[in-house]
Design a protein around this motif. Structure first.
Motif, PDB file in Angstrom:
ATOM      1  N   LEU A 108      36.961 -14.781  24.418  1.00  0.00           N
ATOM      2  CA  LEU A 108      36.172 -13.794  25.132  1.00  0.00           C
ATOM      3  C   LEU A 108      34.855 -14.427  25.566  1.00  0.00           C
ATOM      4  CD1 LEU A 108      36.414 -10.730  25.647  1.00  0.00           C
ATOM      5  CD2 LEU A 108      35.349 -10.362  23.417  1.00  0.00           C
ATOM      6  N   LYS A 109      34.572 -14.363  26.865  1.00  0.00           N
ATOM      7  CA  LYS A 109      33.299 -14.877  27.354  1.00  0.00           C
ATOM      8  C   LYS A 109      32.225 -13.809  27.147  1.00  0.00           C
ATOM      9  CE  LYS A 109      34.393 -18.934  29.216  1.00  0.00           C
ATOM     10  NZ  LYS A 109      33.758 -20.200  28.807  1.00  0.00           N
ATOM     11  N   LEU A 110      31.097 -14.213  26.564  1.00  0.00           N
ATOM     12  CA  LEU A 110      29.976 -13.295  26.344  1.00  0.00           C
ATOM     13  C   LEU A 110      28.703 -13.924  26.927  1.00  0.00           C
ATOM     14  CD1 LEU A 110      30.574 -12.005  22.704  1.00  0.00           C
ATOM     15  CD2 LEU A 110      31.109 -10.827  24.844  1.00  0.00           C
ATOM     16  N   GLY A 111      27.584 -13.194  26.737  1.00  0.00           N
ATOM     17  CA  GLY A 111      26.312 -13.655  27.282  1.00  0.00           C
ATOM     18  C   GLY A 111      25.811 -12.662  28.314  1.00  0.00           C
ATOM     19  N   THR A 112      25.966 -11.363  27.988  1.00  0.00           N
ATOM     20  CA  THR A 112      25.511 -10.279  28.861  1.00  0.00           C
ATOM     21  C   THR A 112      24.503  -9.447  28.065  1.00  0.00           C
ATOM     22  OG1 THR A 112      27.068  -8.607  28.083  1.00  0.00           O
ATOM     23  CG2 THR A 112      27.886 -10.166  29.735  1.00  0.00           C
ATOM     24  N   ASP A 113      23.976  -8.380  28.686  1.00  0.00           N
ATOM     25  CA  ASP A 113      23.111  -7.483  27.912  1.00  0.00           C
ATOM     26  C   ASP A 113      23.928  -6.382  27.229  1.00  0.00           C
ATOM     27  OD1 ASP A 113      23.836  -6.031  30.099  1.00  0.00           O
ATOM     28  OD2 ASP A 113      21.821  -5.919  30.970  1.00  0.00           O
ATOM     29  N   ARG A 114      25.269  -6.495  27.245  1.00  0.00           N
ATOM     30  CA  ARG A 114      26.129  -5.495  26.594  1.00  0.00           C
ATOM     31  C   ARG A 114      27.232  -6.186  25.786  1.00  0.00           C
ATOM     32  NH1 ARG A 114      30.310  -5.776  30.472  1.00  0.00           N
ATOM     33  NH2 ARG A 114      29.402  -6.787  32.271  1.00  0.00           N
ATOM     34  N   ASP A 115      26.850  -7.305  25.132  1.00  0.00           N
ATOM     35  CA  ASP A 115      27.862  -8.074  24.404  1.00  0.00           C
ATOM     36  C   ASP A 115      28.520  -7.273  23.282  1.00  0.00           C
ATOM     37  OD1 ASP A 115      27.601 -10.351  25.952  1.00  0.00           O
ATOM     38  OD2 ASP A 115      26.098 -11.282  24.652  1.00  0.00           O
ATOM     39  N   ARG A 116      27.719  -6.460  22.556  1.00  0.00           N
ATOM     40  CA  ARG A 116      28.307  -5.710  21.439  1.00  0.00           C
ATOM     41  C   ARG A 116      29.299  -4.668  21.939  1.00  0.00           C
ATOM     42  NH1 ARG A 116      24.488  -6.180  16.503  1.00  0.00           N
ATOM     43  NH2 ARG A 116      23.249  -7.944  17.182  1.00  0.00           N
ATOM     44  N   THR A 136      47.500 -22.289  22.680  1.00  0.00           N
ATOM     45  CA  THR A 136      46.266 -22.186  23.449  1.00  0.00           C
ATOM     46  C   THR A 136      45.748 -20.748  23.442  1.00  0.00           C
ATOM     47  OG1 THR A 136      45.165 -22.519  25.584  1.00  0.00           O
ATOM     48  CG2 THR A 136      47.443 -21.800  25.680  1.00  0.00           C
ATOM     49  N   SER A 137      44.436 -20.642  23.503  1.00  0.00           N
ATOM     50  CA  SER A 137      43.837 -19.325  23.729  1.00  0.00           C
ATOM     51  C   SER A 137      43.950 -18.985  25.214  1.00  0.00           C
ATOM     52  CB  SER A 137      42.366 -19.340  23.304  1.00  0.00           C
ATOM     53  OG  SER A 137      41.694 -20.433  23.881  1.00  0.00           O
ATOM     54  N   PHE A 138      43.806 -17.714  25.519  1.00  0.00           N
ATOM     55  CA  PHE A 138      43.764 -17.234  26.903  1.00  0.00           C
ATOM     56  C   PHE A 138      42.402 -16.577  27.099  1.00  0.00           C
ATOM     57  CE2 PHE A 138      44.283 -14.261  30.351  1.00  0.00           C
ATOM     58  CZ  PHE A 138      45.092 -14.932  31.252  1.00  0.00           C
ATOM     59  N   THR A 139      41.700 -16.978  28.156  1.00  0.00           N
ATOM     60  CA  THR A 139      40.304 -16.572  28.314  1.00  0.00           C
ATOM     61  C   THR A 139      40.161 -15.266  29.085  1.00  0.00           C
ATOM     62  OG1 THR A 139      39.671 -18.893  28.309  1.00  0.00           O
ATOM     63  CG2 THR A 139      38.033 -17.321  29.120  1.00  0.00           C
ATOM     64  N   VAL A 140      39.328 -14.383  28.562  1.00  0.00           N
ATOM     65  CA  VAL A 140      38.950 -13.163  29.275  1.00  0.00           C
ATOM     66  C   VAL A 140      37.499 -13.341  29.711  1.00  0.00           C
ATOM     67  CG1 VAL A 140      38.613 -10.665  29.078  1.00  0.00           C
ATOM     68  CG2 VAL A 140      40.564 -11.757  27.938  1.00  0.00           C
ATOM     69  N   GLY A 141      37.287 -13.450  31.013  1.00  0.00           N
ATOM     70  CA  GLY A 141      35.958 -13.695  31.546  1.00  0.00           C
ATOM     71  C   GLY A 141      35.099 -12.433  31.558  1.00  0.00           C
ATOM     72  N   ILE A 142      33.810 -12.631  31.810  1.00  0.00           N
ATOM     73  CA  ILE A 142      32.865 -11.511  31.840  1.00  0.00           C
ATOM     74  C   ILE A 142      33.123 -10.655  33.080  1.00  0.00           C
ATOM     75  CG2 ILE A 142      30.433 -10.906  32.175  1.00  0.00           C
ATOM     76  CD1 ILE A 142      29.717 -13.397  30.515  1.00  0.00           C
TER      77      ILE A 142
END
Ligand code: MG
Length: 347
Positions: free
Chosen positions: A161-169, A133-139
């Motif tokens: 990795l959860k993304l969807g911010t204005d600093r994803d990169r 399983t993967s392990f999730t790192v939230g925003i």
């Protein structure tokens, strides 16, 4: 046979605040269903129904007596009939999937306990196909995400990795810097438009990311298809892939179907979606919500049908009220599971 049924809600604190593109949570509301046969065999099932799929504790609490009444004279082995009765009692195949999942899991656990077999054996699945399983790192704050990823990677070789911010990169650079060797997948939970997502797919590929999950909103299947065609990374569909009917459409637009018991209403619908996905050429990832082992343990028994597993829900809780399947280092190895049922047990 008359089955005794009961349900209970648990507010389970998360080990860390869990951020996704739609918001951050600190507590996970979990429904637990218990179903006992006259011989005293007890099946348990769980679900953390998501607001995103229009679930609410009040609506589910109102609906559950009818769902439970619909199955109390069932043989727990009649999986197909149970799925139909639950869908009818809920008001259709898309209604109350979390509540149906918890009931369906409790009955599957009970059925396997009645014949003293682990659930995967009842389903005839091959335990010789372990997955990790993967392990999730939230925003969160970028530094905290990088720190959390570094800590997680000491135990878990695959991160999501959860993304969807204005600093994803910035987040991807910071995390990749700290964990150069980890396998990393990303999940934008529908936060990007198709143009952004294509550009992100290229950027993520440059940073050694494995695949991208739900880059664009659920309804934008044309956008999903474009991300896969114009971008280098495989695309997984989660919010776009909820009921069996979604599978052929998703197969035109994505590479991986993300299947979850809680999202799709339990064991029977997920088995159907699994086989449909394969027939349509999709790979399968079994996923979950941030939920108790009363839910996760059942999903673990379905992993021989999956190419990828994202079953870290219980690992993200501060403290679970149920123990489940051993996942040390993220490994899910059913050949080592000999407890009857799903293996979920009250602590
Ligand atoms: Mg997802």
């Amino acid at each position: 046979m008359t089955l005794a049924t009961d349900f209970e809600w648990y507010d389970l604190e998360l080990a860390e605040p869990f951020g996704i593109s739609r918001g951050t949570t600190t507590v996970s509301e979990n429904l637990v269903v218990r179903i006992e046969d006259p011989a005293g065999n007890l099946g348990v099932g769980g679900a953390a129904p998501a607001d995103y799929y229009s679930a609410s504790r009040e609506r589910i609490t109102d609906a559950l007596p009818a769902l439970l009444a619909a199955v109390e004279d069932c043989d727990p082995h009649d999986r197909q009939r149970i799925a139909r009765r639950l869908a009818d009692a809920a008001g259709g195949p898309t209604a109350h999937p979390g509540a149906r999942a918890a009931v369906s899991i409790a009955l599957a656990d009970l059925a396997a306990k009645q014949i003293e077999m682990p659930l995967y054996r009842l389903l005839g699945l091959d335990p010789g196909r372990p997955v990790t399983t993967s392990f999730t790192v939230g925003i969160d704050d970028t530094d905290r995400m990088a720190e959390r990823a570094a800590r997680a990677a000491e135990t878990y070789p695959i991160l999501k990795l959860k993304l969807g911010t204005d600093r994803d990169r910035e987040i991807v650079r910071a995390v990749r810097d700290r964990v150069p060797d980890a396998t990393i997948r990303v999940d934008a939970n529908g936060a990007w438009d198709a143009d952004e997502a294509v550009a992100m797919s290229r950027f993520l590929d440059d940073h050694g990311i494995e695949f991208v999950e739900q880059p664009v909103p659920a309804a934008d299947l044309a956008g999903l298809a474009r991300v896969g065609e114009a971008g280098p990374l495989p695309v997984a569909a989660d919010e776009s892939c909820v009921v069996p009917d979604d599978i052929p459409r998703v197969a035109e637009a994505a590479d991986i179907a993300v299947l979850k018991l809680t999202k799709s209403g339990g064991v029977c619908p997920v088995l159907r979606m699994c086989h449909a996905a394969r027939a349509c050429g999709l790979d399968v990832m079994l996923g979950c919500m941030t939920e108790t082992n009363a839910a996760i343990a059942a999903a673990a028994h379905l992993t021989p049908l999956a190419d990828y597993a994202d079953l870290d829900g219980a690992l993200l809780l501060a403290e679970d009220v149920f123990g489940g399947i051993e996942m040390s280092g993220g490994g899910i190895d059913l050949s080592r599971v000999d407890r009857p049922g799903t293996g979920a047990c009250e602590r």
